[in-house]
Design an enzyme around this catalytic site. Structure first.
Site, PDB file in Angstrom:
ATOM      1  CG  HIS A 208      -0.164   0.267   2.515  1.00 56.54           C
ATOM      2  ND1 HIS A 208       0.481  -0.745   3.175  1.00 56.54           N
ATOM      3  CD2 HIS A 208       0.071   1.389   3.226  1.00 56.54           C
ATOM      4  CE1 HIS A 208       1.069  -0.247   4.260  1.00 56.54           C
ATOM      5  NE2 HIS A 208       0.846   1.048   4.309  1.00 56.54           N
TER       6      HIS A 208
HETATM    7  C1  UD1 Z   1      -0.840   5.574   6.559  1.00 64.78           C
HETATM    8  C2  UD1 Z   1       0.545   5.898   7.114  1.00 64.78           C
HETATM    9  C3  UD1 Z   1       1.460   4.704   6.911  1.00 64.78           C
HETATM   10  C4  UD1 Z   1       0.871   3.413   7.464  1.00 64.78           C
HETATM   11  C5  UD1 Z   1      -0.541   3.227   6.902  1.00 64.78           C
HETATM   12  C6  UD1 Z   1      -1.158   2.017   7.551  1.00 64.78           C
HETATM   13  C7  UD1 Z   1       1.094   8.307   6.873  1.00 64.78           C
HETATM   14  C8  UD1 Z   1       1.953   9.300   6.189  1.00 64.78           C
HETATM   15  N1  UD1 Z   1       1.173   7.031   6.414  1.00 64.78           N
HETATM   16  O1  UD1 Z   1      -0.711   5.404   5.159  1.00 64.78           O
HETATM   17  O2  UD1 Z   1       2.668   4.931   7.590  1.00 64.78           O
HETATM   18  O3  UD1 Z   1       1.680   2.326   7.078  1.00 64.78           O
HETATM   19  O4  UD1 Z   1      -1.322   4.398   7.187  1.00 64.78           O
HETATM   20  O5  UD1 Z   1      -2.202   1.508   6.783  1.00 64.78           O
HETATM   21  O6  UD1 Z   1       0.381   8.671   7.784  1.00 64.78           O
HETATM   22  N2  UD1 Z   1      -8.320   5.917   2.700  1.00 64.78           N
HETATM   23  C9  UD1 Z   1      -9.604   5.446   2.557  1.00 64.78           C
HETATM   24  N3  UD1 Z   1     -10.172   4.794   3.619  1.00 64.78           N
HETATM   25  C10 UD1 Z   1      -9.520   4.615   4.798  1.00 64.78           C
HETATM   26  C11 UD1 Z   1      -8.200   5.089   4.918  1.00 64.78           C
HETATM   27  C12 UD1 Z   1      -7.605   5.743   3.855  1.00 64.78           C
HETATM   28  O7  UD1 Z   1     -10.229   5.578   1.517  1.00 64.78           O
HETATM   29  O8  UD1 Z   1     -10.109   4.052   5.728  1.00 64.78           O
HETATM   30  C13 UD1 Z   1      -7.716   6.689   1.606  1.00 64.78           C
HETATM   31  C14 UD1 Z   1      -7.452   8.131   2.070  1.00 64.78           C
HETATM   32  O9  UD1 Z   1      -8.553   8.951   1.890  1.00 64.78           O
HETATM   33  C15 UD1 Z   1      -6.268   8.509   1.221  1.00 64.78           C
HETATM   34  C16 UD1 Z   1      -5.551   7.198   0.967  1.00 64.78           C
HETATM   35  O10 UD1 Z   1      -6.438   6.135   1.299  1.00 64.78           O
HETATM   36  O11 UD1 Z   1      -6.683   9.041   0.001  1.00 64.78           O
HETATM   37  C17 UD1 Z   1      -4.273   7.065   1.781  1.00 64.78           C
HETATM   38  O12 UD1 Z   1      -4.576   7.152   3.170  1.00 64.78           O
HETATM   39  P1  UD1 Z   1      -3.605   7.918   4.170  1.00 64.78           P
HETATM   40  O13 UD1 Z   1      -4.196   7.900   5.523  1.00 64.78           O
HETATM   41  O14 UD1 Z   1      -3.198   9.207   3.590  1.00 64.78           O
HETATM   42  O15 UD1 Z   1      -2.248   7.078   4.183  1.00 64.78           O
HETATM   43  P2  UD1 Z   1      -1.998   5.490   4.209  1.00 64.78           P
HETATM   44  O16 UD1 Z   1      -1.537   5.060   2.869  1.00 64.78           O
HETATM   45  O17 UD1 Z   1      -3.141   4.785   4.807  1.00 64.78           O
END
Ligand code: UD1
Length: 364
Positions: A208
């Site tokens: 991811h």
């Molecule tokens: C985050 C952490 C990463 C960790 C990961 C665990 C940061 C910089 N990174 O990355 O270290 O390994 O979490 O999983 O904080 N999204 C959804 N639904 C959700 C969660 C996220 O649709 O429930 C979408 C968000 O809207 C965003 C994307 O996924 O567009 C990425 O999510 P984000 O929280 O920015 O970072 P992660 O890749 O989850």
């Protein structure tokens, strides 16, 4: 003592669970969920399965650029700290939620306790590295999982108030792995919403990270490596790369890769225990593979957990089909008694260190 704990992302829920259980016996804990992870399978399922208390605050902040997300969290957490007036703020790992909470607290002169301090990749191009360096340097107390992380902190002049506790993820693994039921492993839902018929023999993939999923090419390389293996791959897909993964698999007919919805913690560790081998870019899953004595390939340019990189138990690979397959074909040879992540009682040590801040304050 009143502790304000800030959580936001999946792996933090797992660590917080083992620590909160002990902390709440001796202190008052106020739980803040930033909202960074918000889908049922990315958040609620962890609270439900692991019995984590309902958050006192849910800030509902997610998505957007790193700056937007961190900035909004900073503003909202500052308000909560001003209202609750905690004795300390407890943060975990290296997410944007971690950094925002630590910044809000330090500016209000509230001590920050950072669990999983000291890990370093050696590059600021990784967003989590920025979060962990900044958080470590503004923390009052650094709770450290491994000796290699302690060494980084010493090099940065942060040895004082850095305590080697062991890894609370290991505590959680020891506790829950012995309590798994058959249904935990079967509890996997496909992207079509139907229950996945679990193969007897399978590989387990999670992928991811921004570095591997922001372009088709790298994810394609990883998925085609998995597709060519001698058993199917179970791949629970993070919402960030759901569309890309689906498109690549359909376009290239990668039928040996089973895409699924994200899974909860119990299902994930039963997949670890049941898998032939594991491929991941997750800091948490590579440690869980290690705890379960499963061979793992970690797809990133940098070592995150050097202690796991022994006897081919965990190997670094480029997002390249040939490299991944060659690393997967190696045999592991690790002394089963080698356990560099503590004794399964990190949570007790962490809580003790946090509670001792209050005694130090009284003594001053
Ligand atoms: C985050 C952490 C990463 C960790 C990961 C665990 C940061 C910089 N990174 O990355 O270290 O390994 O979490 O999983 O904080 N999204 C959804 N639904 C959700 C969660 C996220 O649709 O429930 C979408 C968000 O809207 C965003 C994307 O996924 O567009 C990425 O999510 P984000 O929280 O920015 O970072 P992660 O890749 O989850």
């Amino acid at each position: 003592m009143k502790i304000l704990t800030v959580l936001g992302a999946r792996p933090q829920f797992v660590k917080a669970n083992v620590i909160s259980r002990i902390l709440r016996q001796q202190a008052r804990e106020v739980l803040v969920h930033t909202g960074q992870h918000y889908d049922y399978n990315m958040s609620d399922i962890f609270f439900k399965e692991l019995g984590i208390p309902e958050p006192d605050y849910n800030l509902g902040i997610s998505g957007g650029s790193h700056g937007q997300m961190t900035g909004k969290m900073l503003i909202a957490i500052e308000e909560v700290i001003q209202k609750e007036k905690p004795d300390a703020v407890l943060v975990y790992g290296d997410t944007n939620s971690t950094l925002a909470a630590a910044l809000a607290a330090v500016k209000l002169h509230v001590p920050v306790c950072h669990v999983e301090a000291g890990n370093r990749l050696g590059t600021l191009s990784n967003p989590e590295e920025v979060n962990r360096i900044c958080t470590d340097h503004i923390s009052t107390l650094r709770l450290v999982c491994t000796e290699s992380a302690m060494k980084f902190l010493e090099k940065e002049g942060l040895a004082e108030q850095s305590i080697l506790t062991g890894d609370p993820m290991y505590d959680a693994f020891v506790y829950y792995a012995s309590r798994l039921t058959d249904s935990d492993r079967k509890n996997v839902t496909g992207l079509d919403g139907k229950t996945v018929h679990m193969p007897e023999s399978f590989y387990y993939l999670t992928c991811h990270r921004q570095e591997n999923t922001d372009t088709d090419e790298k994810l394609f390389q990883i998925l085609s490596a998995m597709n060519s293996l001698d058993a199917p791959t179970i791949y629970p897909v993070h919402p960030r790369n759901h569309d890309r993964a689906l498109r690549i698999c359909e376009k290239n007919k990668l039928a040996n890769v089973i895409l699924t919805q994200p899974v909860g913690y119990l299902t994930s560790i039963s997949l670890v225990n049941g898998a032939k081998k594991i491929v991941t870019d997750s800091g948490g899953l590579q440690r869980e593979a290690f705890f379960g004595q499963k061979q793992c390939v970690f797809v990133l340019d940098y070592v995150v957990w050097p202690e796991t990189m022994v006897g081919n138990r965990n190997q670094l690979a480029k997002p390249d089909k040939g490299d991944i397959l060659s690393k997967l074909s190696a045999q592991q040879h690790v002394d089963p008694s080698y356990m560099p992540f503590g004794d399964g009682h990190a949570a007790e040590k962490i809580c003790q260190a946090i509670l001792s801040l209050e005694q130090q304050k009284k003594a001053d």
